[in-house]
Scaffold this motif. Structure first.
Motif, PDB file in Angstrom:
ATOM      1  N   LYS A 196       1.001 -25.384  17.990  1.00 41.29           N
ATOM      2  CA  LYS A 196       1.181 -24.655  16.393  1.00 41.29           C
ATOM      3  C   LYS A 196       1.128 -26.023  15.662  1.00 41.29           C
ATOM      4  O   LYS A 196       0.851 -25.698  14.329  1.00 41.29           O
ATOM      5  CB  LYS A 196       2.136 -23.838  16.137  1.00 41.29           C
ATOM      6  CG  LYS A 196       2.126 -22.367  16.904  1.00 41.29           C
ATOM      7  CD  LYS A 196       3.109 -21.485  16.404  1.00 41.29           C
ATOM      8  CE  LYS A 196       3.533 -20.400  17.423  1.00 41.29           C
ATOM      9  NZ  LYS A 196       4.682 -19.755  16.927  1.00 41.29           N
ATOM     10  N   GLY A 197       1.394 -27.008  16.055  1.00 44.86           N
ATOM     11  CA  GLY A 197       1.446 -28.217  15.000  1.00 44.86           C
ATOM     12  C   GLY A 197       2.658 -28.550  14.506  1.00 44.86           C
ATOM     13  O   GLY A 197       2.866 -29.020  13.379  1.00 44.86           O
ATOM     14  N   ASN A 198       3.747 -27.698  14.760  1.00 44.07           N
ATOM     15  CA  ASN A 198       5.395 -27.577  14.247  1.00 44.07           C
ATOM     16  C   ASN A 198       6.177 -28.731  14.874  1.00 44.07           C
ATOM     17  O   ASN A 198       6.136 -28.913  15.995  1.00 44.07           O
ATOM     18  CB  ASN A 198       5.914 -26.154  14.390  1.00 44.07           C
ATOM     19  CG  ASN A 198       4.896 -25.083  13.670  1.00 44.07           C
ATOM     20  OD1 ASN A 198       4.427 -25.426  12.843  1.00 44.07           O
ATOM     21  ND2 ASN A 198       5.255 -23.896  13.891  1.00 44.07           N
ATOM     22  N   LYS A 199       7.019 -28.933  14.078  1.00 49.14           N
ATOM     23  CA  LYS A 199       8.309 -29.872  14.630  1.00 49.14           C
ATOM     24  C   LYS A 199       9.095 -28.876  15.380  1.00 49.14           C
ATOM     25  O   LYS A 199       9.320 -27.720  15.121  1.00 49.14           O
ATOM     26  CB  LYS A 199       9.197 -30.066  13.493  1.00 49.14           C
ATOM     27  CG  LYS A 199      10.557 -30.978  13.917  1.00 49.14           C
ATOM     28  CD  LYS A 199      11.263 -31.196  13.084  1.00 49.14           C
ATOM     29  CE  LYS A 199      10.973 -32.282  12.044  1.00 49.14           C
ATOM     30  NZ  LYS A 199      12.082 -32.610  11.064  1.00 49.14           N
ATOM     31  N   LYS A 257       2.541 -37.309  24.823  1.00 51.71           N
ATOM     32  CA  LYS A 257       1.347 -37.809  25.395  1.00 51.71           C
ATOM     33  C   LYS A 257       0.093 -37.282  25.171  1.00 51.71           C
ATOM     34  O   LYS A 257      -0.816 -38.036  24.786  1.00 51.71           O
ATOM     35  CB  LYS A 257       1.562 -37.864  27.060  1.00 51.71           C
ATOM     36  CG  LYS A 257       2.137 -39.152  27.618  1.00 51.71           C
ATOM     37  CD  LYS A 257       2.161 -39.218  29.343  1.00 51.71           C
ATOM     38  CE  LYS A 257       1.296 -38.592  30.027  1.00 51.71           C
ATOM     39  NZ  LYS A 257       1.670 -38.580  31.362  1.00 51.71           N
ATOM     40  N   TYR A 258      -0.280 -36.068  24.973  1.00 50.93           N
ATOM     41  CA  TYR A 258      -1.156 -35.440  24.763  1.00 50.93           C
ATOM     42  C   TYR A 258      -1.225 -34.880  23.325  1.00 50.93           C
ATOM     43  O   TYR A 258      -2.194 -34.554  22.738  1.00 50.93           O
ATOM     44  CB  TYR A 258      -1.070 -33.952  25.644  1.00 50.93           C
ATOM     45  CG  TYR A 258      -1.340 -34.503  27.091  1.00 50.93           C
ATOM     46  CD1 TYR A 258      -2.417 -35.177  27.538  1.00 50.93           C
ATOM     47  CD2 TYR A 258      -0.015 -34.316  27.719  1.00 50.93           C
ATOM     48  CE1 TYR A 258      -2.281 -35.717  29.056  1.00 50.93           C
ATOM     49  CE2 TYR A 258       0.071 -34.932  29.126  1.00 50.93           C
ATOM     50  CZ  TYR A 258      -0.963 -35.631  29.773  1.00 50.93           C
ATOM     51  OH  TYR A 258      -0.955 -35.942  31.130  1.00 50.93           O
ATOM     52  N   VAL A 259      -0.087 -34.738  22.579  1.00 49.94           N
ATOM     53  CA  VAL A 259       0.084 -34.474  21.137  1.00 49.94           C
ATOM     54  C   VAL A 259       0.722 -35.474  20.576  1.00 49.94           C
ATOM     55  O   VAL A 259       2.026 -35.320  20.235  1.00 49.94           O
ATOM     56  CB  VAL A 259       0.660 -32.847  21.016  1.00 49.94           C
ATOM     57  CG1 VAL A 259       0.462 -32.471  19.578  1.00 49.94           C
ATOM     58  CG2 VAL A 259       0.169 -32.003  22.055  1.00 49.94           C
ATOM     59  N   PRO A 260       0.381 -36.594  20.142  1.00 49.63           N
ATOM     60  CA  PRO A 260       0.821 -37.688  19.647  1.00 49.63           C
ATOM     61  C   PRO A 260       1.632 -37.463  18.417  1.00 49.63           C
ATOM     62  O   PRO A 260       2.775 -38.017  18.086  1.00 49.63           O
ATOM     63  CB  PRO A 260      -0.136 -38.787  19.276  1.00 49.63           C
ATOM     64  CG  PRO A 260      -1.083 -38.372  20.174  1.00 49.63           C
ATOM     65  CD  PRO A 260      -1.421 -36.764  20.474  1.00 49.63           C
ATOM     66  N   GLU A 261       1.307 -36.433  17.484  1.00 56.41           N
ATOM     67  CA  GLU A 261       1.948 -36.313  16.149  1.00 56.41           C
ATOM     68  C   GLU A 261       3.082 -35.124  16.353  1.00 56.41           C
ATOM     69  O   GLU A 261       3.826 -35.218  15.365  1.00 56.41           O
ATOM     70  CB  GLU A 261       0.804 -35.748  15.029  1.00 56.41           C
ATOM     71  CG  GLU A 261       0.378 -34.402  15.622  1.00 56.41           C
ATOM     72  CD  GLU A 261      -0.685 -34.188  16.691  1.00 56.41           C
ATOM     73  OE1 GLU A 261      -1.090 -35.369  17.166  1.00 56.41           O
ATOM     74  OE2 GLU A 261      -1.286 -33.325  16.672  1.00 56.41           O
ATOM     75  N   PHE A 262       3.357 -34.929  17.491  1.00 61.43           N
ATOM     76  CA  PHE A 262       4.459 -33.664  17.803  1.00 61.43           C
ATOM     77  C   PHE A 262       5.831 -34.702  17.546  1.00 61.43           C
ATOM     78  O   PHE A 262       6.112 -35.561  17.906  1.00 61.43           O
ATOM     79  CB  PHE A 262       4.540 -33.294  19.386  1.00 61.43           C
ATOM     80  CG  PHE A 262       5.395 -32.500  19.783  1.00 61.43           C
ATOM     81  CD1 PHE A 262       5.731 -31.145  18.766  1.00 61.43           C
ATOM     82  CD2 PHE A 262       5.968 -32.304  20.853  1.00 61.43           C
ATOM     83  CE1 PHE A 262       6.444 -30.202  19.261  1.00 61.43           C
ATOM     84  CE2 PHE A 262       6.782 -31.303  21.183  1.00 61.43           C
ATOM     85  CZ  PHE A 262       7.117 -30.186  20.252  1.00 61.43           C
ATOM     86  N   THR A 263       6.704 -33.789  16.839  1.00 60.64           N
ATOM     87  CA  THR A 263       8.115 -34.108  16.637  1.00 60.64           C
ATOM     88  C   THR A 263       9.015 -33.239  16.789  1.00 60.64           C
ATOM     89  O   THR A 263       8.957 -32.026  17.081  1.00 60.64           O
ATOM     90  CB  THR A 263       8.438 -34.493  15.149  1.00 60.64           C
ATOM     91  OG1 THR A 263       8.003 -33.425  14.342  1.00 60.64           O
ATOM     92  CG2 THR A 263       7.567 -35.622  14.575  1.00 60.64           C
ATOM     93  N   MET A 264      10.339 -33.813  17.195  1.00 55.93           N
ATOM     94  CA  MET A 264      11.551 -32.789  17.656  1.00 55.93           C
ATOM     95  C   MET A 264      12.919 -33.337  17.226  1.00 55.93           C
ATOM     96  O   MET A 264      12.936 -34.541  16.580  1.00 55.93           O
ATOM     97  CB  MET A 264      11.517 -32.823  19.125  1.00 55.93           C
ATOM     98  CG  MET A 264      12.688 -32.029  19.681  1.00 55.93           C
ATOM     99  SD  MET A 264      12.689 -31.887  21.718  1.00 55.93           S
ATOM    100  CE  MET A 264      13.498 -33.480  22.271  1.00 55.93           C
ATOM    101  N   GLU A 265      13.491 -32.335  16.668  1.00 53.23           N
ATOM    102  CA  GLU A 265      15.012 -32.783  16.348  1.00 53.23           C
ATOM    103  C   GLU A 265      15.871 -31.553  17.079  1.00 53.23           C
ATOM    104  O   GLU A 265      15.588 -30.753  17.610  1.00 53.23           O
ATOM    105  CB  GLU A 265      15.251 -32.401  14.828  1.00 53.23           C
ATOM    106  CG  GLU A 265      15.018 -31.054  14.187  1.00 53.23           C
ATOM    107  CD  GLU A 265      15.130 -30.997  12.792  1.00 53.23           C
ATOM    108  OE1 GLU A 265      14.892 -31.894  12.205  1.00 53.23           O
ATOM    109  OE2 GLU A 265      15.729 -30.059  12.200  1.00 53.23           O
ATOM    110  N   TYR A 266      17.104 -31.914  16.891  1.00 52.65           N
ATOM    111  CA  TYR A 266      18.127 -30.943  17.749  1.00 52.65           C
ATOM    112  C   TYR A 266      18.965 -30.333  17.006  1.00 52.65           C
ATOM    113  O   TYR A 266      19.554 -30.639  15.803  1.00 52.65           O
ATOM    114  CB  TYR A 266      19.140 -32.044  18.662  1.00 52.65           C
ATOM    115  CG  TYR A 266      18.265 -32.651  19.836  1.00 52.65           C
ATOM    116  CD1 TYR A 266      18.275 -32.031  20.758  1.00 52.65           C
ATOM    117  CD2 TYR A 266      17.881 -33.898  19.412  1.00 52.65           C
ATOM    118  CE1 TYR A 266      17.682 -32.592  22.081  1.00 52.65           C
ATOM    119  CE2 TYR A 266      16.936 -34.430  20.856  1.00 52.65           C
ATOM    120  CZ  TYR A 266      17.115 -33.847  21.916  1.00 52.65           C
ATOM    121  OH  TYR A 266      16.247 -34.391  22.984  1.00 52.65           O
TER     122      TYR A 266
END
Ligand code: AKB
Length: 317
Positions: A196-199, A257-266
């Motif tokens: 979905k392009g979300n964090k 690796k496949y969605v380079p703009e993907f971000t994550m926080e905890y």
């Protein structure tokens, strides 16, 4: 010909297992559901469906008689996190419900598959390469019902000859029906957010390893075990099975690796985190490999590629 009843056919496993069984067998493959969780689309159109509430023994027996059922897949359960919030209901479905299924199976000579889980293990269980036969001392209601379910299923086999078999499923990852209420659900949600392009906000802390499996391997395990030569089975309820183990950082980096703009926080959820910490890092599935030739097909990378492509084709909002 096989006649199969799937109780909980519209859930995460059931919605895919029912279709797989219908492709494989040409008998009555009955989708059992509860009101409010009706089958739709292909699941509804490709075979019979009946209301089957696991808490209603007579209802189960009527459907078993009507379709001359020989095998029951009992997939009704509350997952681990939601079972902590509703422990009474978790017991009613997991233990009383299983008792109903086993009684019907005893009277109507059905084989029974009831999934167990990595949730049978607890803090005193060896954490790495957890053996098949080891300490099962969970401190969750989900785990208590799964250990109880394993014992009761073995009891019905030993005492009454009911052909009960089971595997300890790890976290299951799939793109059709969402899991809902489990500790391992983050490993499904992370793919949806990436597409979905979300964090992604991760409820499980970095460094927390758990066993996971892609749904095609899980379906294969259930069917393969139920078709296995009974004379080879030393164990029955329930087999360790495994295909991959990772923590949130590893799955995040694999998706990136496949969605380079993907971000994550905890934002760690304390209930899910404490459950995750009580579960093994990885299971030893040697007995399943020896006794019924269990062998998974997917690893993390092949699963990620397939999940991303299947979810992308759905144009998620
Ligand atoms: C859960 O997280 O509750 C389930 C399980 C591992 O049994 N996915």
């Amino acid at each position: 010909m096989k006649n199969v009843l799937i109780i909980g056919s519209t859930g995460q496993i059931g919605s895919e297992l029912t279709l797989e069984l219908r492709k494989r067998y040409n008998g009555n493959i009955v989708a059992g559901y509860i009101p409010g969780a009706e089958p739709k689309g292909e699941l509804l159109e490709s075979g019979p469906a009946e209301v089957v509430d696991i808490t209603n023994e007579q209802q189960i027996a009527e459907v078993v008689s009507k379709y001359k059922i020989d095998t029951i897949y009992n997939l009704a359960a509350l997952l681990s996190a939601v079972a902590e919030i509703k422990p009474q209901l978790a017991w009613k479905i997991g233990m009383d419900g299983l008792f109903n299924v086993l009684e019907v199976a005893r009277e109507h000579h059905c084989a029974v598959f009831t999934p167990s889980s990595i949730g049978v293990f607890g803090n005193n269980t060896p954490k790495d390469k957890t053996p098949q036969d080891t300490i099962r001392n969970p401190r969750t209601m989900y785990g208590v019902t799964k250990v109880g379910g394993e014992l009761l299923s073995d009891y019905y086999y030993i005492r009454f000859g009911v052909d009960t078999r089971s595997v300890r499923f790890p976290g299951l990852i799939s793109y059709i029906a969402p899991p809902g209420g489990g500790t391992t659900d983050y490993a499904v949600d992370i793919y949806y957010e990436a597409v979905k392009g979300n964090k992604f906000v991760c409820p499980i802390a970095a460094g927390t390893f758990m066993d996971m499996m892609y749904m095609p391997d899980a379906l294969h395990a259930a069917i393969q075990l139920m078709e296995a030569d009974p004379t080879r089975l030393v164990h029955r309820n329930a087999f360790n099975i495994a295909s991959m183990s990772f923590d949130p950082e590893i799955i995040f980096n694999n998706i990136k690796k496949y969605v380079p703009e993907f971000t994550m926080e905890y934002a760690v959820d304390s209930l899910r985190q404490s459950i995750a910490e009580s579960w093994p890092n990885s299971l030893d599935d040697t007995c399943a490999r020896i006794e019924w030739d269990w062998k998974p097909t997917y690893d993390l990378d092949t699963m990620t590629k397939d999940m991303l492509s299947k979810l992308k084709s759905r144009n998620l909002k």
